[in-house]
Write a protein that holds these residues in place. Structure first.
Motif, PDB file in Angstrom:
ATOM      1  N   GLY A  81       0.810  -1.215   0.000  1.00 36.34           N
ATOM      2  CA  GLY A  81       0.000   0.000   0.000  1.00 36.34           C
ATOM      3  C   GLY A  81       0.840   1.261   0.000  1.00 36.34           C
ATOM      4  O   GLY A  81       0.325   2.366   0.157  1.00 36.34           O
ATOM      5  N   GLU A  82       2.155   1.104  -0.200  1.00 36.15           N
ATOM      6  CA  GLU A  82       3.070   2.257  -0.177  1.00 36.15           C
ATOM      7  C   GLU A  82       3.898   2.376  -1.456  1.00 36.15           C
ATOM      8  O   GLU A  82       4.729   3.274  -1.549  1.00 36.15           O
ATOM      9  N   THR A  83       3.727   1.462  -2.401  1.00 37.54           N
ATOM     10  CA  THR A  83       4.526   1.509  -3.629  1.00 37.54           C
ATOM     11  C   THR A  83       4.304   2.855  -4.327  1.00 37.54           C
ATOM     12  O   THR A  83       3.182   3.191  -4.703  1.00 37.54           O
ATOM     13  N   MET A  84       5.387   3.617  -4.471  1.00 39.94           N
ATOM     14  CA  MET A  84       5.247   5.000  -4.945  1.00 39.94           C
ATOM     15  C   MET A  84       4.663   5.055  -6.356  1.00 39.94           C
ATOM     16  O   MET A  84       3.812   5.906  -6.644  1.00 39.94           O
ATOM     17  N   ASP A  85       5.088   4.146  -7.238  1.00 36.92           N
ATOM     18  CA  ASP A  85       4.559   4.151  -8.602  1.00 36.92           C
ATOM     19  C   ASP A  85       3.034   3.996  -8.585  1.00 36.92           C
ATOM     20  O   ASP A  85       2.312   4.669  -9.330  1.00 36.92           O
ATOM     21  N   THR A  86       2.565   3.090  -7.753  1.00 40.22           N
ATOM     22  CA  THR A  86       1.119   2.823  -7.706  1.00 40.22           C
ATOM     23  C   THR A  86       0.385   3.977  -7.027  1.00 40.22           C
ATOM     24  O   THR A  86      -0.687   4.401  -7.476  1.00 40.22           O
ATOM     25  N   LEU A  87       0.980   4.517  -5.971  1.00 42.64           N
ATOM     26  CA  LEU A  87       0.363   5.661  -5.292  1.00 42.64           C
ATOM     27  C   LEU A  87       0.208   6.840  -6.261  1.00 42.64           C
ATOM     28  O   LEU A  87      -0.845   7.485  -6.313  1.00 42.64           O
ATOM     29  N   MET A  88       1.238   7.127  -7.041  1.00 40.47           N
ATOM     30  CA  MET A  88       1.164   8.256  -7.975  1.00 40.47           C
ATOM     31  C   MET A  88       0.092   8.007  -9.041  1.00 40.47           C
ATOM     32  O   MET A  88      -0.614   8.932  -9.452  1.00 40.47           O
ATOM     33  N   ALA A  89      -0.039   6.757  -9.481  1.00 43.57           N
ATOM     34  CA  ALA A  89      -1.075   6.434 -10.473  1.00 43.57           C
ATOM     35  C   ALA A  89      -2.471   6.607  -9.873  1.00 43.57           C
ATOM     36  O   ALA A  89      -3.383   7.120 -10.520  1.00 43.57           O
ATOM     37  N   VAL A  90      -2.618   6.206  -8.610  1.00 50.28           N
ATOM     38  CA  VAL A  90      -3.919   6.356  -7.936  1.00 50.28           C
ATOM     39  C   VAL A  90      -4.248   7.842  -7.794  1.00 50.28           C
ATOM     40  O   VAL A  90      -5.375   8.283  -8.068  1.00 50.28           O
TER      41      VAL A  90
END
Ligand code: F6R
Length: 369
Positions: A107-116
């Motif tokens: 829940g902290e992966t930066m790539d995924t957070l930025m996409a969300v």
């Protein structure tokens, strides 16, 4: 605490039956799946969705690919899977009827957070499939559907992967019910599969000793290929990723149908190839196609390791090794097939004297873009 296991990864592979059971628990009512966190979004919103984009990285993206088949089948919504770090750069076509489902163990992966965050700015509904309570991604999202795999310590993801597929399937069944695209008997059949799944995953875990033998003989292997079709394809990709990550062996996964479009040129004498064979009972057409693929690569000298359902003897004449798994409906086979591939990576890593839990150059949670 490794609880007596030689590594966290071994412990976590062994915990997979509970990871599935705990992720399903509290989300079934009779013959139906009801996820309270999705209900909170409102049925009108869920009925209005015309497109789903799953965003994730690495193993989580392969869980997304498996989940996409099931969501499309049950909820009849087009689903695509995009790597989080590619998502923004394509200027994706989004509308207020798009739903973005992110998948992330940490829940902290930066790539995924930025996409969300990008999706939220564009007014898209966001659902987070996450294993870590109150992590950043689920907090930012409109809804969080937690996987309950328990803390995952080993860098290589195992029980979180199985729990991610489980959660995505539950989402597909929930959407299918609300949108009335899922026949009641299909809902009941899927619920019945979930009830027996933990026991079957346990049996898949018990392939360990056979796989350890195999890995022992193959300790000098420099390249391994994995073939699968349909939901077996992302499992082939995951089997290859596990091997790269912790055994530092070149590995590739292919859709079996792609073989003759190029990769078959790689097949040489002694090349090990894992083939994920779908059930001849529930997927007879795919099964026969895979059996011909096995014949093709065997004729070119491949060393075939076939992963089959118990009782499938059709591959015996062409396989050097056969790994047998319990019977399950076609969509549920990936949850069993991945387990021997996890053991294989772990055992090859161990045979090479490597640190299974802490592979070089990798961190458990990638918090930079
Ligand atoms: C594979 C692995 C990575 C992660 C990926 C996403 O074993 O650990 O590929 O799956 O970095 O991580 P999460 O799920 O935390 O977003």
């Amino acid at each position: 605490d490794k609880g007596g296991w030689s590594s966290f990864m071994a412990k976590e592979i062994n915990e997979q039956p509970e990871a599935v059971a705990n992720t399903v628990r509290g989300r079934i009512e009779g013959d139906h799946v009801v996820i309270p966190e999705l209900e909170a979004l409102g049925d009108d919103v869920l009925r209005g969705i015309d497109r789903i984009i799953i965003i994730a990285c690495g193993t989580a993206s392969y869980a997304g690919q498996v989940g996409a088949y099931a969501i499309e089948q049950w909820a009849r919504i087009p689903v695509e899977v995009q790597l989080s770090h590619e998502f923004r750069y394509r200027d994706p076509v989004l509308s207020d009827r798009t739903m973005v489902i992110s998948v992330s163990q940490s829940g902290e992966t930066m790539d995924t957070l930025m996409a969300v965050k990008y999706a939220i700015e564009r007014g898209v509904k966001t659902v987070s499939v996450c294993n870590t309570q109150s992590a950043t991604i689920p907090r930012e999202s409109d809804a969080a559907v937690y996987t309950h795999a328990g803390p995952e310590v080993a860098v290589a993801s195992t029980k979180a992967f199985i729990a991610q597929i489980t959660a995505l399937y539950l989402i597909g069944l929930h959407l299918g019910r609300v949108r009335e695209t899922l026949a009641p008997e299909d809902s009941a059949a899927a619920v019945a599969q979930f009830e027996t799944l933990p026991e079957k995953v346990r049996e898949a875990v018990e392939t360990h000793d056979q796989i350890a033998q195999l890995a022992h003989w193959m300790a000098d292997t420099r390249s391994v290929l994995f073939l699968g079709r349909h939901v077996g394809y992302p499992i082939a990709l995951e089997g290859a990723l596990k091997l790269k990550e912790i055994a530092y062996i070149h590995a590739e996964g292919f859709a079996a149908g792609e073989l003759k479009h190029g990769p078959i040129a790689l097949i040489d004498h002694g090349q090990p190839v894992f083939v994920l064979v779908p059930s001849p009972r529930t997927a007879p057409l795919m099964h026969s196609k895979i059996v011909s693929n096995i014949q093709e690569i065997r004729a070119r000298g491949a060393r075939v390791i076939a992963v089959v359902e118990k009782g499938d003897t059709s591959v015996l004449p062409y396989a050097d090794d056969v790994i047998r798994l319990p019977l399950a409906d076609a969509l549920f086979e990936p949850l069993l097939q991945v387990v021997p591939l996890q053991w294989f990576a772990l055992e090859l890593s161990t045979a090479k004297g490597l640190d299974v839990d802490q592979p070089r150059n990798l961190a458990k949670s990638v918090t930079v873009e």
